[in-house]
Scaffold this active site. Structure first.
Site, mmCIF file in Angstrom:
data_model
loop_
_atom_site.group_PDB
_atom_site.id
_atom_site.type_symbol
_atom_site.label_atom_id
_atom_site.label_comp_id
_atom_site.label_asym_id
_atom_site.label_seq_id
_atom_site.Cartn_x
_atom_site.Cartn_y
_atom_site.Cartn_z
ATOM 1 N N HIS A 1 32.114 -9.616 7.478
ATOM 2 C CA HIS A 1 32.683 -8.267 7.358
ATOM 3 C C HIS A 1 31.580 -7.254 7.054
ATOM 4 O O HIS A 1 31.580 -6.147 7.594
ATOM 5 C CB HIS A 1 33.733 -8.236 6.243
ATOM 6 N N ASP B 1 38.090 -2.091 3.984
ATOM 7 C CA ASP B 1 38.376 -3.369 4.633
ATOM 8 C C ASP B 1 39.774 -3.859 4.266
ATOM 9 O O ASP B 1 40.471 -3.260 3.443
ATOM 10 C CB ASP B 1 37.316 -4.389 4.211
#
Length: 471
Positions: free
Chosen positions: A25, A122
């Protein structure tokens, strides 16, 4: 526009980047940071202290990005200093989400001090839109997964409206209601079983599905690492499900590696062979194959008769030589000789994929790896291992028709040596000449598109304009 939305165009846009504590990520957030920074955007990058040094190496030496170190609160079972999923087991990694939830006061204080225009966040920080909104800050949910993954797995229509319950296995195998008509029509049983994980709750915290859905519903807009050329129908579907704009970053193409050469020890090995004749096989830094998978994989590579470079991962506490001696088929090293190389640990993947003698890349289907292959001439053979990788493979092999997926057993995902050899043979040995030719032509088409710098610069320029218009 500036007078209407009170945004002073002479003031740089200030954006906080806040990925989950996993380098799968963090990496796309870093890539986006570099692109935004080069377009005049001021970046503050949030991550746990233990990840900062590695993030610094991923940024350009001349970067103006400000990395803000975060302090992880104590969570029972989470060892101090272990602050990314790469250092933890899957069970322990769930505790990172617990720690993240406890960080809300810390994040609120930082945002109050920094006063950014936007926070790009996120999936795990489902609480962030509410917190930022109270401070007058807009939020963009940045999905590091392809639009197909969001459209198939994490939309409101995945929940049964009558029972309010998560999907059953059979329901998960099929697309959600009103899903667009594309080449992607279903999941296999083992794939659907894997996806059911996102509906499970651990340590009393929200499930992945709940976090994603809340973040997508509450953010100011959705930010996606894709483009309409590749995923137009899925993008429209996501917009309709959440009734908000999906801003596009474009498929994030890896930076050129011409300034960094492949190490001599690897270059000399590859140079022994003919152009486009070598198979490179790697499954990312956080994938551990089972003993049976390793045995069938290496026997399949042997069966192709082609040279290969295989990267295998083993848990850090195990001796690699002992593990290889244990799992490799009897007599395998002697039969393979110099044409097969097995390595454990980090390698220069981008440089290897760019080598003229690499003709095929067998991979797990992580989309960053897929992009690295598509911008080179090595053909894609995909053997996805979990979650979004299954849908990445379907996008590339079914919609884009630019790769081949290894055949597997429906109930458990088992594959044998013939499955490996057959998939590689399609793109390397042209077992089906028309099919092979079509795949290679499509690969070249997408390579040409992905290598067009003007197109990708425009994605970021348009994104900055859209963000300023939201102010």
């Amino acid at each position: 526009m500036a007078s209407r939305n009170n945004f002073d165009s002479s003031t740089p846009l200030h954006v906080v980047m806040f990925p989950f504590f996993a380098f799968g990520h963090i990496s796309p957030f870093v890539q986006l940071s570099k692109k935004l920074s080069s377009n005049g955007v001021k970046i503050s990058f949030f991550s746990a202290q233990g990840n900062v040094d590695r993030i610094k190496t991923m940024l350009d030496p001349s970067t103006t990005t400000n990395i803000v170190s975060l302090t992880l609160p104590h969570v029972d079972g989470l060892s101090p200093g272990l602050e990314s999923t790469s250092e933890l087991s899957p069970a322990s990694a769930e505790l990172l989400k617990v720690a993240l939830d406890l960080m809300q006061p810390q994040i609120g204080t930082l945002l109050s001090e920094l006063k950014p225009h936007f926070v790009i966040f996120d999936f795990a920080q489902d609480w962030l839109p509410r917190l930022a909104s109270e401070l007058g800050i807009k939020t963009l949910f940045y999905s590091v997964f392809i639009a197909l993954s969001t459209a198939f797995a994490t939309v409101p229509s995945r929940i049964n409206p009558e029972t309010k319950s998560p999907p059953t296995l059979e329901e998960m195998k099929n697309p959600p209601p009103n899903f667009p008509k594309t080449s992607v029509t279903s999941l296999r049983t083992f794939e659907a079983l894997d996806f059911l994980y996102i509906f499970k709750s651990f340590h009393g915290a929200p499930s992945v599905f709940d976090r994603v859905l809340a973040g997508l519903k509450d953010c100011s807009a959705i930010l996606a690492k894709t483009c309409k050329e590749m995923e137009g129908e899925y993008i429209k579907y996501v917009e309709s499900q959440f009734d908000k704009p999906v801003l596009l970053v474009g498929p994030v193409v890896p930076e050129p590696t011409s300034s960094v050469q492949l190490e001599d020890k690897w270059a000399n090995w590859f140079n022994q062979f003919k152009t486009s004749s070598v198979i490179f096989c790697s499954f990312g830094s956080e994938t551990f194959l089972s003993d049976d998978q390793i045995k069938e994989l290496v026997l399949g590579l042997e069966l192709t008769g082609l040279p290969f470079f295989l990267v295998l991962n083993f848990p850090a506490n195990l001796d690699v030589s002992d593990e290889l001696n244990r799992v490799l088929p009897e007599g395998f090293p002697g039969r393979i000789g110099e044409r097969g190389l097995i390595h454990s640990g980090w390698v220069q993947q981008q440089q290897i994929l760019a080598h003229k003698n690499v003709g095929c890349y067998v991979c797990h289907g992580g989309f960053s790896s897929v992009m690295e292959a598509l911008v080179n001439d090595c053909q894609l053979v995909m053997l996805p291992q979990k979650g979004d990788q299954f849908l990445n493979a379907k996008l590339v092999c079914q919609d884009l028709k630019a790769g081949v997926e290894v055949n597997r057993r429906d109930e458990d995902g088992y594959f044998n040596k013939e499955d490996i050899s057959e998939a590689v043979g399609i793109v390397m040995l042209e077992g089906d000449k028309d099919y092979s030719k079509s795949i290679k032509e499509n690969h070249k088409k997408w390579k040409d598109f992905l290598m067009d710098k003007n197109t990708h610069n425009k994605f970021i320029q348009d994104l900055v304009k859209d963000m300023k218009a939201m102010m």
